[in-house]
Design a protein around this motif. Sequence first.
Motif, PDB file in Angstrom:
ATOM      1  N   VAL A 113       4.655  -6.314  31.238  1.00 14.53           N
ATOM      2  CA  VAL A 113       4.969  -7.729  31.389  1.00 14.53           C
ATOM      3  C   VAL A 113       3.621  -8.434  31.380  1.00 14.53           C
ATOM      4  CG1 VAL A 113       6.008  -9.470  32.880  1.00 14.53           C
ATOM      5  CG2 VAL A 113       7.065  -7.209  32.649  1.00 14.53           C
ATOM      6  N   GLU A 114       3.296  -8.975  30.227  1.00 13.97           N
ATOM      7  CA  GLU A 114       1.979  -9.605  30.094  1.00 13.97           C
ATOM      8  C   GLU A 114       2.040 -10.888  29.279  1.00 13.97           C
ATOM      9  OE1 GLU A 114      -0.820  -6.981  28.139  1.00 13.97           O
ATOM     10  OE2 GLU A 114       0.682  -6.240  26.740  1.00 13.97           O
ATOM     11  N   THR A 115       3.275 -11.367  29.054  1.00 13.18           N
ATOM     12  CA  THR A 115       3.425 -12.701  28.461  1.00 13.18           C
ATOM     13  C   THR A 115       4.329 -13.487  29.412  1.00 13.18           C
ATOM     14  OG1 THR A 115       5.437 -12.109  27.257  1.00 13.18           O
ATOM     15  CG2 THR A 115       3.347 -11.746  26.102  1.00 13.18           C
TER      16      THR A 115
ATOM     17  N   LEU B   2       0.063 -11.219  15.158  1.00 13.05           N
ATOM     18  CA  LEU B   2       0.818  -9.973  15.039  1.00 13.05           C
ATOM     19  C   LEU B   2       0.095  -8.885  15.831  1.00 13.05           C
ATOM     20  CD1 LEU B   2       3.306  -9.027  13.424  1.00 13.05           C
ATOM     21  CD2 LEU B   2       1.731  -8.225  11.660  1.00 13.05           C
ATOM     22  N   ARG B   3       0.384  -8.784  17.113  1.00  7.41           N
ATOM     23  CA  ARG B   3      -0.303  -7.787  17.922  1.00  7.41           C
ATOM     24  C   ARG B   3       0.676  -7.034  18.818  1.00  7.41           C
ATOM     25  NH1 ARG B   3      -3.610  -9.950  23.016  1.00  7.41           N
ATOM     26  NH2 ARG B   3      -3.338  -7.736  23.362  1.00  7.41           N
ATOM     27  N   GLY B   4       0.196  -5.921  19.373  1.00 13.09           N
ATOM     28  CA  GLY B   4       1.017  -5.121  20.277  1.00 13.09           C
ATOM     29  C   GLY B   4       2.288  -4.644  19.597  1.00 13.09           C
TER      30      GLY B   4
ATOM     31  N   ASN C 280      -4.111  -9.195  32.888  1.00 10.67           N
ATOM     32  CA  ASN C 280      -5.192  -9.745  32.065  1.00 10.67           C
ATOM     33  C   ASN C 280      -4.633 -10.699  31.015  1.00 10.67           C
ATOM     34  OD1 ASN C 280      -6.659  -7.881  33.498  1.00 10.67           O
ATOM     35  ND2 ASN C 280      -6.755  -6.395  31.847  1.00 10.67           N
ATOM     36  N   ASP C 281      -3.654 -10.199  30.258  1.00 11.60           N
ATOM     37  CA  ASP C 281      -3.064 -11.064  29.243  1.00 11.60           C
ATOM     38  C   ASP C 281      -2.137 -12.101  29.864  1.00 11.60           C
ATOM     39  OD1 ASP C 281      -4.081 -10.519  26.621  1.00 11.60           O
ATOM     40  OD2 ASP C 281      -3.290  -8.502  26.865  1.00 11.60           O
ATOM     41  N   LEU C 282      -1.443 -11.700  30.937  1.00 11.63           N
ATOM     42  CA  LEU C 282      -0.539 -12.668  31.572  1.00 11.63           C
ATOM     43  C   LEU C 282      -1.336 -13.907  31.998  1.00 11.63           C
ATOM     44  CD1 LEU C 282       2.384 -13.162  32.448  1.00 11.63           C
ATOM     45  CD2 LEU C 282       1.839 -12.172  34.660  1.00 11.63           C
TER      46      LEU C 282
ATOM     47  N   ASP D  29      -8.586 -18.261  26.985  1.00 10.87           N
ATOM     48  CA  ASP D  29      -9.046 -17.063  26.277  1.00 10.87           C
ATOM     49  C   ASP D  29      -9.760 -16.120  27.245  1.00 10.87           C
ATOM     50  OD1 ASP D  29     -10.247 -15.212  24.657  1.00 10.87           O
ATOM     51  OD2 ASP D  29     -11.046 -16.665  23.221  1.00 10.87           O
ATOM     52  N   ARG D  30      -9.224 -14.895  27.401  1.00 11.66           N
ATOM     53  CA  ARG D  30      -9.818 -13.966  28.367  1.00 11.66           C
ATOM     54  C   ARG D  30     -11.199 -13.499  27.941  1.00 11.66           C
ATOM     55  NH1 ARG D  30      -6.106  -8.528  27.699  1.00 11.66           N
ATOM     56  NH2 ARG D  30      -7.933  -7.392  28.381  1.00 11.66           N
ATOM     57  N   GLN D  31     -11.528 -13.721  26.670  1.00 11.16           N
ATOM     58  CA  GLN D  31     -12.814 -13.239  26.172  1.00 11.16           C
ATOM     59  C   GLN D  31     -13.897 -14.297  26.210  1.00 11.16           C
ATOM     60  OE1 GLN D  31     -12.895 -10.216  23.087  1.00 11.16           O
ATOM     61  NE2 GLN D  31     -11.198 -11.403  22.300  1.00 11.16           N
TER      62      GLN D  31
ATOM     63  N   ILE E  22       1.843   6.216  28.854  1.00 11.26           N
ATOM     64  CA  ILE E  22       1.145   5.988  27.588  1.00 11.26           C
ATOM     65  C   ILE E  22       1.604   4.661  27.002  1.00 11.26           C
ATOM     66  CG2 ILE E  22       0.790   6.901  25.265  1.00 11.26           C
ATOM     67  CD1 ILE E  22       1.082   9.633  26.413  1.00 11.26           C
ATOM     68  N   ARG E  23       0.660   3.813  26.753  1.00  6.92           N
ATOM     69  CA  ARG E  23       1.013   2.540  26.127  1.00  6.92           C
ATOM     70  C   ARG E  23       0.926   2.718  24.620  1.00  6.92           C
ATOM     71  NH1 ARG E  23      -2.474  -2.719  27.356  1.00  6.92           N
ATOM     72  NH2 ARG E  23      -4.087  -1.705  26.140  1.00  6.92           N
ATOM     73  N   THR E  24       1.946   2.275  23.904  1.00  3.22           N
ATOM     74  CA  THR E  24       1.885   2.397  22.445  1.00  3.22           C
ATOM     75  C   THR E  24       0.797   1.441  21.938  1.00  3.22           C
ATOM     76  OG1 THR E  24       3.676   0.808  22.164  1.00  3.22           O
ATOM     77  CG2 THR E  24       4.274   3.140  22.234  1.00  3.22           C
ATOM     78  N   LEU E  25       0.354   1.685  20.716  1.00  4.77           N
ATOM     79  CA  LEU E  25      -0.820   0.989  20.167  1.00  4.77           C
ATOM     80  C   LEU E  25      -0.791  -0.516  20.438  1.00  4.77           C
ATOM     81  CD1 LEU E  25      -1.105   2.748  16.700  1.00  4.77           C
ATOM     82  CD2 LEU E  25      -2.579   3.056  18.700  1.00  4.77           C
ATOM     83  N   ASP E  26      -1.811  -1.002  21.086  1.00 12.31           N
ATOM     84  CA  ASP E  26      -1.917  -2.442  21.353  1.00 12.31           C
ATOM     85  C   ASP E  26      -3.029  -2.991  20.461  1.00 12.31           C
ATOM     86  OD1 ASP E  26      -1.536  -4.927  22.452  1.00 12.31           O
ATOM     87  OD2 ASP E  26      -2.743  -4.532  24.226  1.00 12.31           O
ATOM     88  N   LEU E  27      -2.775  -2.923  19.178  1.00 17.39           N
ATOM     89  CA  LEU E  27      -3.792  -3.399  18.229  1.00 17.39           C
ATOM     90  C   LEU E  27      -3.445  -4.812  17.793  1.00 17.39           C
ATOM     91  CD1 LEU E  27      -4.156  -0.168  16.135  1.00 17.39           C
ATOM     92  CD2 LEU E  27      -5.944  -1.203  17.543  1.00 17.39           C
TER      93      LEU E  27
HETATM   94 MG    MG Z   1      -2.867  -6.669  27.651  1.00 16.16          MG
END
Ligand code: MG
Length: 535
Positions: free
Chosen positions: A424-426, A352-354, A448-450, A458-460, A326-331
């Motif tokens: 590990v995504e940074t 301020l995310r994750g 994806n974020d890495l 920008d991934r989007q 379970i990943r904690t909130l990644d908002l």
């Molecule tokens: Mg990510």
Amino acid sequence: MEKIGGVPVCPGVALGELYVWERAPAPPAAEGGGPARELERLLRARDRAEEILEEQYRLALSRLGQDEADIFRLHRMMLEDPDFWAAARGPVESGQAGARAAALAAGETFARQLRALEDPYLRARADDVAEAARLLAAQLDGGEAPLTLPGPVILAADALDPGELLTLDRDKVLGLALGRAAPSGHWAILARAMGLPAVTGVEIAPTWSGRQAGLDGETGELWLEPDGETRGRLQARGLARAETAAAQALAARAPAVTRSGKQIEVCANIGKPEEAAQALAQGADGVGLFRTEFLCLGRADCPGEEEQFLACRWAAQAMEGRRVTIRTLDLGGDKRTPWLPPEEGENPALGLRGVRLTLARPDLFVPQLRAILRAAAFGKLAVMFPMVTSPEEVDRARALLDQCRARLEAEGVPAGPLEVGVMVETPAAALLAHKLARRVDFFSIGTNDLTQYTLAADRQSPALAGLWDQRNPAVWELIARTAQAGKAAGIRVAVCGQLAADREMTGRLLEAGVDELSVPPADVPAVKARVRELD
Ligand code: MG
Ligand code: PEP
């Protein structure tokens, strides 16, 4: 009995009641506030349409797979196309047309131009432009009412947009009989991924609703009020298909072992607990990423401890003893909710995310950690923190987790054992992987974020799709370092970004020392098959 010939699209048979659906006509135009007001409405509608397409992208990615999700990125690209946008905006600015008329006219013009081209790929994009324009226009009228079905039915409609199909309640649709939808359209890709028998080219009468029907997606036939013999034949075919699918599912449940005897866990990524059943049916060895922020998106408040506990327990129990991570909130960043204050700063992806957000907001973090600890008493759970950039963040998150456990114990509330990991995504996390490895039980590499942060792409952004490349050597360098650090510390190394489903890269990931791949549920069988081919 009446037999109607159509074009076969997706194999499978369906027997049941027909439900004829027509898209509600647009309400009378609320135009007339003058060009400036109409332009403002158009801009707002575009923002909303883009938000919806992003939500649909994520939903498709979590439920179906990358190819299906890309359909929604493509629609977004259409809306962002400068020529399309100029054509929609021009008549509004000059006062020649209201926002809705201009959006639809721009869609029609572009679709017509595309249909006249020779290249079949470009010709097929005509429907995409029309669909994207329709979504834009619908936002001007306050959005479309969702397509809801009365119960398990064969859905008959002239055509369905990909978004309409994606958001259907899968349990309530037995099959699709469409009128004008092209057999090669994007709807067909989605229907296939959703396992929906489908035919098109059928002349549909509105009076069909409530009548019994039979449908064969392999032959393209539709029967109204099928007789006993036809029903029997369809049932027998359905049964044979179900038996084959069950045999395949059984094979998929077998472990993925390389030829040299190394077992790789192939797990599934889910966004809602109900998707765990699908993951299991596809043969997933566990859930490698439960994106809990999906429980929060598109609602007016944050789910409380009890609701989150039930969701986590549901996923844990559904996986029948297999591990659920379970990943904690990644908002924060691009994952916004109406109940979070708007992000300050120009660049929310760097904001301020994750775990930064949850550490700053114990009112969000504590209920979630308590919920996860409580659910861990009902199955095999692991927890991981997203967007980590420093060992201190891990220390703080772990300390809070320990406090929550102690508190539950004091309250006499059962809590179960939990593995603790980091995503590990940074680039910072990858570069400090040797330090992080000492603090956790596992790594899960979020490619994806890495990729986004390593390549500053920008991934989007559809415009940067070529740059945002998970196979880039710089990204690989960080993946390899992370895996090495994980191996040196003797902890498990998983990959849960899109790269995990890239079957051309499976060999390289295993060579790097990866123990677990977590992919959209529909990709599990193919990734398992790939692992079995490797040495
Ligand atoms: Mg990510
Ligand atoms: C990732 O970044 O690779 C990942 C799996 O997380 P998400 O796509 O949810 O950001």
